[in-house]
Every structure is written in C-alpha cells, then in structure tokens.
Design a protein around this motif. Structure first.
Motif, mmCIF file in Angstrom:
data_model
loop_
_atom_site.group_PDB
_atom_site.id
_atom_site.type_symbol
_atom_site.label_atom_id
_atom_site.label_comp_id
_atom_site.label_asym_id
_atom_site.label_seq_id
_atom_site.Cartn_x
_atom_site.Cartn_y
_atom_site.Cartn_z
ATOM 1 N N THR A 4 24.571 13.971 10.434
ATOM 2 C CA THR A 4 23.344 14.078 11.230
ATOM 3 C C THR A 4 22.921 15.529 11.391
ATOM 4 O O THR A 4 21.745 15.864 11.198
ATOM 5 C CB THR A 4 23.553 13.430 12.612
ATOM 6 O OG1 THR A 4 23.972 12.077 12.415
ATOM 7 C CG2 THR A 4 22.283 13.452 13.431
ATOM 8 N N ASP A 5 23.866 16.393 11.732
ATOM 9 C CA ASP A 5 23.557 17.821 11.888
ATOM 10 C C ASP A 5 23.063 18.418 10.574
ATOM 11 O O ASP A 5 22.092 19.186 10.563
ATOM 12 C CB ASP A 5 24.786 18.602 12.352
ATOM 13 C CG ASP A 5 25.200 18.251 13.773
ATOM 14 O OD1 ASP A 5 24.334 17.807 14.551
ATOM 15 O OD2 ASP A 5 26.383 18.427 14.090
ATOM 16 N N GLU A 42 21.633 16.873 8.007
ATOM 17 C CA GLU A 42 20.290 16.366 7.679
ATOM 18 C C GLU A 42 19.227 17.081 8.499
ATOM 19 O O GLU A 42 18.185 17.476 7.970
ATOM 20 C CB GLU A 42 20.224 14.862 7.919
ATOM 21 C CG GLU A 42 20.984 14.050 6.893
ATOM 22 C CD GLU A 42 21.035 12.567 7.236
ATOM 23 O OE1 GLU A 42 20.604 12.165 8.347
ATOM 24 O OE2 GLU A 42 21.522 11.797 6.382
ATOM 25 N N ARG A 43 19.471 17.264 9.797
ATOM 26 C CA ARG A 43 18.498 17.907 10.678
ATOM 27 C C ARG A 43 18.270 19.365 10.286
ATOM 28 O O ARG A 43 17.139 19.820 10.134
ATOM 29 C CB ARG A 43 18.975 17.815 12.122
ATOM 30 C CG ARG A 43 18.010 18.400 13.116
ATOM 31 C CD ARG A 43 18.368 18.075 14.561
ATOM 32 N NE ARG A 43 19.755 17.722 14.752
ATOM 33 C CZ ARG A 43 20.663 18.531 15.316
ATOM 34 N NH1 ARG A 43 20.313 19.724 15.739
ATOM 35 N NH2 ARG A 43 21.915 18.135 15.471
ATOM 36 N N HIS A 44 19.365 20.101 10.092
ATOM 37 C CA HIS A 44 19.237 21.522 9.762
ATOM 38 C C HIS A 44 18.692 21.738 8.351
ATOM 39 O O HIS A 44 17.913 22.664 8.130
ATOM 40 C CB HIS A 44 20.590 22.227 9.927
ATOM 41 C CG HIS A 44 20.939 22.494 11.355
ATOM 42 N ND1 HIS A 44 21.538 21.572 12.154
ATOM 43 C CD2 HIS A 44 20.753 23.594 12.124
ATOM 44 C CE1 HIS A 44 21.715 22.080 13.359
ATOM 45 N NE2 HIS A 44 21.248 23.314 13.361
ATOM 46 N N PHE A 91 16.630 19.791 6.812
ATOM 47 C CA PHE A 91 15.199 19.486 6.866
ATOM 48 C C PHE A 91 14.415 20.653 7.456
ATOM 49 O O PHE A 91 13.359 21.028 6.957
ATOM 50 C CB PHE A 91 14.967 18.218 7.706
ATOM 51 C CG PHE A 91 13.513 17.891 7.897
ATOM 52 C CD1 PHE A 91 12.782 17.318 6.866
ATOM 53 C CD2 PHE A 91 12.878 18.158 9.098
ATOM 54 C CE1 PHE A 91 11.435 17.023 7.031
ATOM 55 C CE2 PHE A 91 11.540 17.866 9.272
ATOM 56 C CZ PHE A 91 10.812 17.298 8.237
ATOM 57 N N MET A 92 14.961 21.258 8.533
ATOM 58 C CA MET A 92 14.254 22.348 9.204
ATOM 59 C C MET A 92 14.316 23.666 8.446
ATOM 60 O O MET A 92 13.355 24.436 8.456
ATOM 61 C CB MET A 92 14.841 22.575 10.609
ATOM 62 C CG MET A 92 14.560 21.474 11.586
ATOM 63 S SD MET A 92 15.069 21.852 13.289
ATOM 64 C CE MET A 92 16.748 22.372 13.096
#
Length: 94
Positions: free
Chosen positions: A9-10, A12-14, A16-17
């Motif tokens: 999850t971390d 994927e989030r980072h 993407f950003m």
C-alpha cells in the motif's frame, strides 16, 4: 514475505505521487526511520558500560550506518528531483 508485499500500500501510494524511483526511496526512508527509532529506544536500555549516557558500541555502529544510508537515500532523492525539474536524465516521468 518480501518488502514489496509487506509495504504494498505504501509503495503504491508513494510511487503514484512521486514516480517509481522516488516512491521506493521514500518508503525505504520510512523503513530506515522506523528502524532508527527502534534501535534508539533499545539503546536506552543497553547503555555503554563506560558511559551510561551513550548507547553500547554495537548500537552506535548500527545507528551510524543507518543514518549514513538515510543520508545517501535523501541525496539520491534530491538529485532525482533536480533532474526532473531540469528535464534531464533520470527521474523524468513520461
């Protein structure tokens, strides 16, 4: 289980950003920071026999290595940011 599974999850989030490279480096920094905190807490209980105000020598070596790794990762992230802003080389998201 690999770090890619544990921190999915971390990551994927980072990613993407920030893009894949910087996102993974950001998660690595988070892991190092968490580890530094845990080793620092452990150092409170494993003080040096010579000086009770500092951690044991083995913990000092671990902390030093981790802080060095963190500084290197931060410098790579900064270089990637500069390259992206200048539009050169590594770090460009297309």
């Amino acid at each position: 289980m690999s770090v890619f599974d544990e921190r999915k999850t971390d990551l994927e989030r980072h990613e993407f950003m920030m893009g894949v490279e910087r996102g993974r480096l950001a998660v690595a920094l988070d892991l190092l920071t968490d580890s530094l905190i845990m080793v620092g807490q452990h150092g409170v209980y494993c003080a040096s026999s010579r000086n009770q105000n500092v951690p044991a020598l083995d913990l000092q070596a671990v902390l030093s290595g981790m802080e060095g790794a963190k500084a290197l990762i931060q410098s790579v992230m900064e270089e990637l940011r500069k390259n992206r802003e200048q539009g050169t080389g590594i770090g460009i998201r297309e």
